[in-house]
Design a protein around this motif. Sequence first.
Motif, short mmCIF file in Angstrom:
data_model
loop_
_atom_site.label_atom_id
_atom_site.label_comp_id
_atom_site.label_asym_id
_atom_site.label_seq_id
_atom_site.Cartn_x
_atom_site.Cartn_y
_atom_site.Cartn_z
N SER A 89 0.84 -1.22 0.00
CA SER A 89 0.00 0.00 0.00
C SER A 89 0.87 1.26 0.00
N GLY A 90 2.14 1.11 0.36
CA GLY A 90 3.06 2.25 0.32
C GLY A 90 3.17 2.87 -1.07
N ILE A 91 3.02 2.04 -2.09
CA ILE A 91 3.21 2.54 -3.47
C ILE A 91 2.10 3.53 -3.86
N PRO A 92 0.82 3.11 -3.82
CA PRO A 92 -0.23 4.11 -4.12
C PRO A 92 -0.31 5.20 -3.06
N ASN A 93 0.06 4.90 -1.81
CA ASN A 93 0.06 5.95 -0.77
C ASN A 93 0.97 7.11 -1.18
N LYS A 94 2.15 6.77 -1.66
CA LYS A 94 3.10 7.82 -2.07
C LYS A 94 2.51 8.62 -3.25
N ALA A 95 1.87 7.91 -4.17
CA ALA A 95 1.27 8.59 -5.32
C ALA A 95 0.16 9.54 -4.88
N PHE A 96 -0.61 9.12 -3.88
CA PHE A 96 -1.66 10.00 -3.37
C PHE A 96 -1.05 11.25 -2.76
N TYR A 97 -0.01 11.05 -1.97
CA TYR A 97 0.67 12.20 -1.35
C TYR A 97 1.15 13.18 -2.42
N LEU A 98 1.79 12.66 -3.45
CA LEU A 98 2.32 13.54 -4.51
C LEU A 98 1.18 14.28 -5.22
N SER A 99 0.09 13.58 -5.44
CA SER A 99 -1.06 14.22 -6.11
C SER A 99 -1.66 15.31 -5.22
N ALA A 100 -1.84 14.99 -3.93
CA ALA A 100 -2.48 15.94 -3.02
C ALA A 100 -1.65 17.21 -2.86
N LEU A 101 -0.34 17.06 -2.93
CA LEU A 101 0.51 18.26 -2.83
C LEU A 101 0.23 19.23 -3.97
N GLU A 102 -0.12 18.67 -5.14
CA GLU A 102 -0.32 19.50 -6.33
C GLU A 102 -1.75 20.02 -6.47
N ILE A 103 -2.71 19.15 -6.23
CA ILE A 103 -4.11 19.56 -6.49
C ILE A 103 -4.93 19.73 -5.21
N LEU A 121 -7.74 8.07 -13.55
CA LEU A 121 -7.62 9.00 -14.68
C LEU A 121 -8.97 9.25 -15.35
N LYS A 122 -9.76 8.19 -15.49
CA LYS A 122 -11.10 8.36 -16.07
C LYS A 122 -11.96 9.27 -15.20
N VAL A 123 -11.93 9.01 -13.91
CA VAL A 123 -12.75 9.78 -12.97
C VAL A 123 -12.29 11.23 -12.91
N SER A 124 -10.97 11.43 -12.84
CA SER A 124 -10.48 12.81 -12.72
C SER A 124 -10.75 13.59 -14.01
N LYS A 125 -10.70 12.90 -15.15
CA LYS A 125 -11.03 13.57 -16.43
C LYS A 125 -12.48 14.06 -16.39
N VAL A 141 -13.06 19.51 -10.07
CA VAL A 141 -11.70 19.43 -9.52
C VAL A 141 -10.74 20.20 -10.43
N ASN A 142 -9.53 20.40 -9.93
CA ASN A 142 -8.48 21.10 -10.66
C ASN A 142 -8.32 20.53 -12.08
N ILE A 143 -8.22 21.43 -13.06
CA ILE A 143 -8.13 20.95 -14.45
C ILE A 143 -6.82 20.21 -14.73
N LYS A 144 -5.86 20.37 -13.83
CA LYS A 144 -4.59 19.68 -14.03
C LYS A 144 -4.58 18.28 -13.39
N SER A 145 -5.70 17.85 -12.85
CA SER A 145 -5.69 16.62 -12.06
C SER A 145 -5.23 15.39 -12.86
N VAL A 146 -5.64 15.27 -14.11
CA VAL A 146 -5.23 14.10 -14.91
C VAL A 146 -3.71 14.09 -15.07
N GLU A 147 -3.19 15.26 -15.40
CA GLU A 147 -1.74 15.39 -15.59
C GLU A 147 -0.98 15.11 -14.28
N VAL A 148 -1.51 15.65 -13.19
CA VAL A 148 -0.84 15.48 -11.89
C VAL A 148 -0.86 14.02 -11.44
#
Lengths: 90, 337
Positions: B260-274, B304-308, B316-323
């Motif tokens: 779970s550490g792998i997607p956890n880190k990705a969530f952290y990185l995403s939340a910092l941006e959006i 990605l589908k949901v954020s699009k 949500v932030n328009i950059k969410s897919v990219e982030v």
Amino acid sequence: MFYNIHISGGFANIQREYEGKLDIDIQQKENLKKVLNNPNLVNENKNLTDAFVYDVKLNIDGKIYGATFNESTIPQEIVNLVDEIEKSTT
Amino acid sequence: MCIKAQCSIIPPHILEELAKRGNTSCKKTLNDAQRILLKRNTVLNNLLIQEEKAGKGERYIYDSLNLYKQRVELIRKENDDEVDDVIANEVYDMSGYVKDYFKNTFNLNSIDDNGMDVISNIRYGKNYNNAFWDGDEMTYGEGDGIQFKDFTKAIDVVAHELMHAVTQFLANLEYKSQPGALNEHFSDVFGTVVKQKYLKQDVTCADWLIGDLIVTDKFPGKAIRSMKAPGTSNDFDNQPDHMDNLYTGTDDNEGVHINSGIPNKAFYLSALEIGIDDSALIWFETLKVLWRTANFNDLLDNLLKVSKKLSDDKKVNIKSVEVITKSFSEVGLAQIV
């Protein structure tokens, strides 16, 4: 009897390993053989999350017995054994 | 349209493939079928066919009195005044806070979206270093007092356990391997989201630690997990933060608390941006479209589908897919085209 018990999982997933020798009586041997030969997994609760996982391997009179349990399937005989081992190691 | 009655004769692998392609009714049937199968082991079959009435989502706090049993003594229930028991009152308040967060943010009617009562057991066992969700209720140990404090002391632990309930009813992710790691991931995500709300923290000043309030000074580390830096929270922390280090062993139900550490880190990185709110919305809506055997790639694909869709709807932030794409790329996950 020689034992190797590996406990993982739980909210913290801090693993515990117990390995050693324990003298047990004939009745306890038979009870342990029985629960390891026929682990009752029918009532396993598949919705259980953050529970401990017990990997149990016992060498009883030269024969290896093993099974994996969680907190919904672990038999009382194994609970008692882990308690006994934990008490003897602390 | 794939209605429940029709889907019941379709093999699960076909339902799963249809669910992957976005058929929500097939996903629901697949998940319901699993739940029903499970319940058949424990309750009378004739109860299964009855429609469940919506409940009131009431809180019940039981004291296990240090026995390894649940519902030993009821000490506080919904609308009761405070009782002479600090732990009971704290669990009552925190489970209410979590329930309100999901109601106010996602309009979720209690933890199952059908008004399920929120039942908590405290002081379970002796020196019991754990808390768990069992499909129906939460159970908390009071810790050994040496390395662990009472598991009710932290809002992120309470939210983590309650989120297991939400996941069970929304996606029913099976508790092993990557689906199990996703189950843990969603609990850590909403554990930390609720913690930041509760403590009125901002993503940049939050510690992103899970379980820091349940460890003592003698514990060899500062917390149980870190979403910001998986693998660094304590001496035993073996969480990877990249797919290159994916755990493939059998411990811990094939590494549910490890990978779970792998997607956890990705969530952290995403939340910092959006931001935490946009991230929480995207993750919550994604959970609703996941299914029992979904893996990390399925998570990314659906995020990605949901954020699009949410960004197209200006929610949500328009950059969410990219982030999100970039965040998952940093942990070694890319969308399979």
